[in-house]
Design a protein around this motif. Structure first.
Motif, mmCIF file in Angstrom:
data_model
loop_
_atom_site.group_PDB
_atom_site.id
_atom_site.type_symbol
_atom_site.label_atom_id
_atom_site.label_comp_id
_atom_site.label_asym_id
_atom_site.label_seq_id
_atom_site.Cartn_x
_atom_site.Cartn_y
_atom_site.Cartn_z
ATOM 1 N N MET A 27 0.844 -1.191 0.000
ATOM 2 C CA MET A 27 0.000 0.000 0.000
ATOM 3 C C MET A 27 0.889 1.253 0.000
ATOM 4 N N HIS A 28 1.926 1.242 0.833
ATOM 5 C CA HIS A 28 2.842 2.381 0.915
ATOM 6 C C HIS A 28 3.549 2.604 -0.417
ATOM 7 N N ARG A 29 4.058 1.524 -1.000
ATOM 8 C CA ARG A 29 4.772 1.637 -2.276
ATOM 9 C C ARG A 29 3.836 2.128 -3.385
ATOM 10 N N ALA A 30 2.601 1.662 -3.394
ATOM 11 C CA ALA A 30 1.637 2.104 -4.408
ATOM 12 C C ALA A 30 1.312 3.583 -4.233
ATOM 13 N N ARG A 31 1.160 4.036 -2.982
ATOM 14 C CA ARG A 31 0.902 5.465 -2.736
ATOM 15 C C ARG A 31 2.063 6.315 -3.237
ATOM 16 N N ASN A 37 3.011 12.565 -8.388
ATOM 17 C CA ASN A 37 2.835 13.743 -9.228
ATOM 18 C C ASN A 37 1.524 14.482 -8.946
ATOM 19 N N TRP A 38 0.909 14.194 -7.827
ATOM 20 C CA TRP A 38 -0.298 14.921 -7.438
ATOM 21 C C TRP A 38 0.137 16.159 -6.672
ATOM 22 N N TRP A 39 -0.219 17.317 -7.168
ATOM 23 C CA TRP A 39 0.107 18.580 -6.514
ATOM 24 C C TRP A 39 -1.141 19.121 -5.832
ATOM 25 N N ASN A 40 -1.058 20.298 -5.251
ATOM 26 C CA ASN A 40 -2.172 20.856 -4.482
ATOM 27 C C ASN A 40 -3.482 20.860 -5.250
ATOM 28 N N ASP A 41 -3.434 21.246 -6.531
ATOM 29 C CA ASP A 41 -4.678 21.296 -7.295
ATOM 30 C C ASP A 41 -5.268 19.903 -7.507
ATOM 31 N N ASP A 42 -4.419 18.881 -7.621
ATOM 32 C CA ASP A 42 -4.913 17.508 -7.763
ATOM 33 C C ASP A 42 -5.606 17.045 -6.481
ATOM 34 N N TRP A 43 -4.962 17.286 -5.333
ATOM 35 C CA TRP A 43 -5.556 16.897 -4.053
ATOM 36 C C TRP A 43 -6.862 17.644 -3.821
ATOM 37 N N ARG A 44 -6.875 18.950 -4.138
ATOM 38 C CA ARG A 44 -8.094 19.749 -3.978
ATOM 39 C C ARG A 44 -9.227 19.181 -4.819
ATOM 40 N N ASP A 45 -8.950 18.900 -6.085
ATOM 41 C CA ASP A 45 -9.985 18.396 -6.982
ATOM 42 C C ASP A 45 -10.516 17.038 -6.519
ATOM 43 N N ARG A 46 -9.651 16.188 -6.018
ATOM 44 C CA ARG A 46 -10.093 14.887 -5.520
ATOM 45 C C ARG A 46 -10.956 15.039 -4.263
#
Length: 115
Positions: A27-31, A37-46
């Motif tokens: 799970m850790h390796r997959a994360r 490559n998820w930046w602030n805008d990616d986390w926000r949108d999710r």
């Protein structure tokens, strides 16, 4: 003074959409590989997508707070204007060179004799 709901996101993996992987190491390796490559805008949108999903077509959803009490939660976050901002293009600009004032330059790299 006012109740606030704060959300934290955490990425989990499953092969079938229901049963989570049992291996914490996998799970850790997959994360690390999937989210690198998820930046602030990616986390926000999710996060906004998750809140919309919880709302199921409504602007609010009920959050159980006890056996007979429910809170109403808006699917939209609290919005505000910040006096500071992030210049996302600054990381692409080269670092300014430090100017050395006359007389501040060291003549040699040898340590001074302390005797």
């Amino acid at each position: 003074p006012e109740p606030v709901l704060m959300l934290r996101s955490h990425v989990l993996f499953s092969d079938d959409g229901e049963k989570l992987w049992e291996s914490a190491a996998l799970m850790h390796r997959a994360r690390r590989s999937q989210c690198k490559n998820w930046w602030n805008d990616d986390w926000r949108d999710r996060l906004l997508a998750t809140m919309t999903w919880l709302g199921d077509g409504e602007l609010t959803f009920a959050l159980p707070l006890g056996s007979s009490v429910r809170g109403s939660v808006s699917i939209r976050p609290l919005e505000f204007a910040s006096p500071v901002t992030l210049n996302e293009h600054a990381r692409d600009e080269p670092e300014p060179e430090e100017e050395v004032a006359d007389g501040d330059e060291e003549e040699d790299d040898e340590p001074e004799d302390e005797s």
